[in-house]
Design an enzyme around this catalytic site. Structure first.
Site, PDB file in Angstrom:
ATOM      1  N   CYS A 157     -20.414 -32.595  -6.094  1.00 17.16           N
ATOM      2  CA  CYS A 157     -19.573 -31.311  -5.836  1.00 17.16           C
ATOM      3  C   CYS A 157     -20.256 -30.308  -6.620  1.00 17.16           C
ATOM      4  CB  CYS A 157     -18.005 -30.945  -5.737  1.00 17.16           C
ATOM      5  SG  CYS A 157     -17.409 -29.428  -5.613  1.00 17.16           S
ATOM      6  N   GLU A 188     -15.288 -38.788 -12.141  1.00 13.26           N
ATOM      7  CA  GLU A 188     -15.803 -37.509 -12.780  1.00 13.26           C
ATOM      8  C   GLU A 188     -15.647 -37.292 -14.192  1.00 13.26           C
ATOM      9  OE1 GLU A 188     -13.588 -34.087 -10.998  1.00 13.26           O
ATOM     10  OE2 GLU A 188     -14.100 -32.973 -12.552  1.00 13.26           O
ATOM     11  N   THR A 233     -11.913 -31.231 -12.547  1.00 15.36           N
ATOM     12  CA  THR A 233     -11.599 -30.316 -11.671  1.00 15.36           C
ATOM     13  C   THR A 233     -10.261 -30.337 -10.831  1.00 15.36           C
ATOM     14  OG1 THR A 233     -12.892 -31.377 -10.151  1.00 15.36           O
ATOM     15  CG2 THR A 233     -13.964 -29.802 -11.193  1.00 15.36           C
ATOM     16  N   SER A 335      -9.540 -35.207   0.284  1.00 10.74           N
ATOM     17  CA  SER A 335     -10.507 -36.320   0.679  1.00 10.74           C
ATOM     18  C   SER A 335      -9.756 -37.028   1.833  1.00 10.74           C
ATOM     19  CB  SER A 335     -10.795 -37.108  -0.393  1.00 10.74           C
ATOM     20  OG  SER A 335      -9.612 -37.800  -1.069  1.00 10.74           O
TER      21      SER A 335
HETATM   22  S1  SF4 Z   1     -11.740 -31.367  -4.912  1.00  4.54           S
HETATM   23 FE1  SF4 Z   1     -12.498 -29.611  -5.544  1.00  4.54          FE
HETATM   24  S2  SF4 Z   1     -13.990 -30.238  -7.167  1.00  4.54           S
HETATM   25 FE2  SF4 Z   1     -13.391 -31.953  -5.905  1.00  4.54          FE
HETATM   26  S3  SF4 Z   1     -15.158 -31.986  -4.395  1.00  4.54           S
HETATM   27 FE3  SF4 Z   1     -13.372 -30.759  -3.491  1.00  4.54          FE
HETATM   28  S4  SF4 Z   1     -14.114 -28.589  -4.033  1.00  4.54           S
HETATM   29 FE4  SF4 Z   1     -15.162 -30.273  -5.288  1.00  4.54          FE
END
Ligand code: SF4
Length: 385
Positions: A157, A188, A233, A335
């Site tokens: 990302c 991450e 994040t 997700s």
């Molecule tokens: S949760 Fe935030 S950091 Fe993680 S993939 Fe989605 S937009 Fe990107």
């Protein structure tokens, strides 16, 4: 045979009283349908209709919920690679932290998932193209892929890449990086720390302890005058702010980058839970346990509502105690495919055809660019990156 995977709710399938969800102009429904027995919630395993308690009268659907721009970009990168590459595609780590997404990519597209690039050659039919997951990777993994002669597609990302860039910049300038995270083993955190391992201390966000996590109250640093804080994040917005306050109190010269590292999707989904919580008796959160942002939603829902349950899919509704519950809030991790949420709504509608579904808020309108394939001959060694 490669099978199109449908992660989004079909437009035009709403029934009276049901809102259309999970759709934004940037998220058109994908191709065809999965077989009925593979569409989550299309059939309920025996027992799921025997949810304990009374009839649910109203559902509040969090908005936004579910897929963020980073997840959409990453999944589409895998789907496209699987459709265009001659050989089966390999993904390093779960492309996103959701079991259903991974299962569908494995069974529908023949995608392989590995935790070690050295095992790629051992896969049936090989796997010369590797996709890096949305969570990002450490430079050591990128270097290993180059050494193994693998073509790569980096689906990290961009908001994670931004934190990597900050880590590299501050390490070059001689700063110690306090990287706030909820687990030192989260992909991450491993990736970001890997940019400057000797200059990085992983600090547990308030309330989180564990191997490899320093305590913000006691963490020791080599030079308090040259110190910066960065974050994973997907943390709790409130706990991250409190953790930074503790660190700032102990180290007044601590540099806090002007733009926060917590991503827009994390903040927006937490705000939506806070808005709904006062109006519901129970919060249902659809997430896999290894989704950091999803588990933070579950904790927040419990704190704000006082009663929350995690669901992987609608099948987990079996045995959920709904005693005294008339109104339910529902949200999902960044997700989680939205058809899993729709299956939960369908379950309650089957028990009460007069079910009211309330959905207020705004969908996000953010897109990330598709990552391109890098051939082994195009990959730069670490010293030139
Ligand atoms: S949760 Fe935030 S950091 Fe993680 S993939 Fe989605 S937009 Fe990107």
């Amino acid at each position: 045979m490669k099978m199109p995977i449908r992660f989004f709710t079909d437009e035009g399938q709403s029934t009276p009283g049901e809102v259309q969800t999970g759709l934004t102009p940037r998220l058109p429904p994908e191709g065809g349908q999965l077989p009925l027995n593979r569409r989550a919630g299309a059939r309920f395993p025996a027992g799921t209709r025997s949810t304990l308690g009374g009839m649910i009268e109203r559902i509040h659907l969090a908005k936004p919920r579910g897929f963020c721009a980073g997840v959409v970009m990453a999944i589409q990168a895998v789907e496209k690679a699987a459709q265009t590459e001659a050989k089966p595609v390999t993904v390093y780590h779960s492309i996103v932290h959701n079991h259903t997404v991974v299962d569908r990519l494995e069974s529908g597209y023949g995608v392989h998932f590995v935790e070690d690039l050295d095992s790629v050659d051992a896969l049936p039919q090989g796997g010369e193209t590797v996709v890096f997951s949305a969570h990002g990777i450490s430079p050591a993994v990128r270097e290993r892929a180059r050494a193994l002669g693998l073509a790569t597609i980096d689906a990290t990302c961009p908001l994670v890449t931004k934190v990597h860039t900050e880590a590299k910049k501050y390490a070059r300038e001689g700063y110690t990086i306090l990287l706030i995270g909820d687990s030192a083993r989260h992909q991450e955190v491993i990736g970001t720390r890997g940019e400057a391992p000797d200059a990085t201390i992983v600090v547990g966000v308030l309330g989180k302890t564990g191997e490899g996590l320093a305590d913000p109250h006691t963490v020791q640093v080599p030079d308090p005058e040259r110190l910066v804080v960065l974050t994973q994040t997907t943390l709790s917005v409130d706990d991250t702010r409190r953790t930074i306050e503790i660190l700032k109190g102990r180290f007044p010269a601590l540099v806090v980058p002007p733009s926060e590292d917590l991503c827009y999707a994390t903040k927006n989904r937490q705000d939506a839970v806070k808005a709904i919580a006062p109006h519901v008796d129970l919060f249902l959160v659809l997430t896999s346990t290894h989704s950091s942002n999803g588990m933070r939603l579950l904790e927040l829902a419990e704190a704000e509502c006082g009663r929350s349950v995690r669901l992987e899919t609608a099948a987990d509704l079996a045995g959920v105690d709904l005693t005294g519950v008339r109104s339910v809030g529902i949200t999902s991790a960044a997700s989680t495919p939205d058809d899993l949420v729709q299956a939960v709504v369908a379950h309650f509608r089957a028990l009460n055809p007069a079910l009211e579904v309330v959905e207020e808020g705004e969908w996000e309108n953010i897109e990330f660019r598709e990552p391109r394939k890098i051939l082994p001959t195009q990959a730069l060694p670490r010293t030139m990156q």
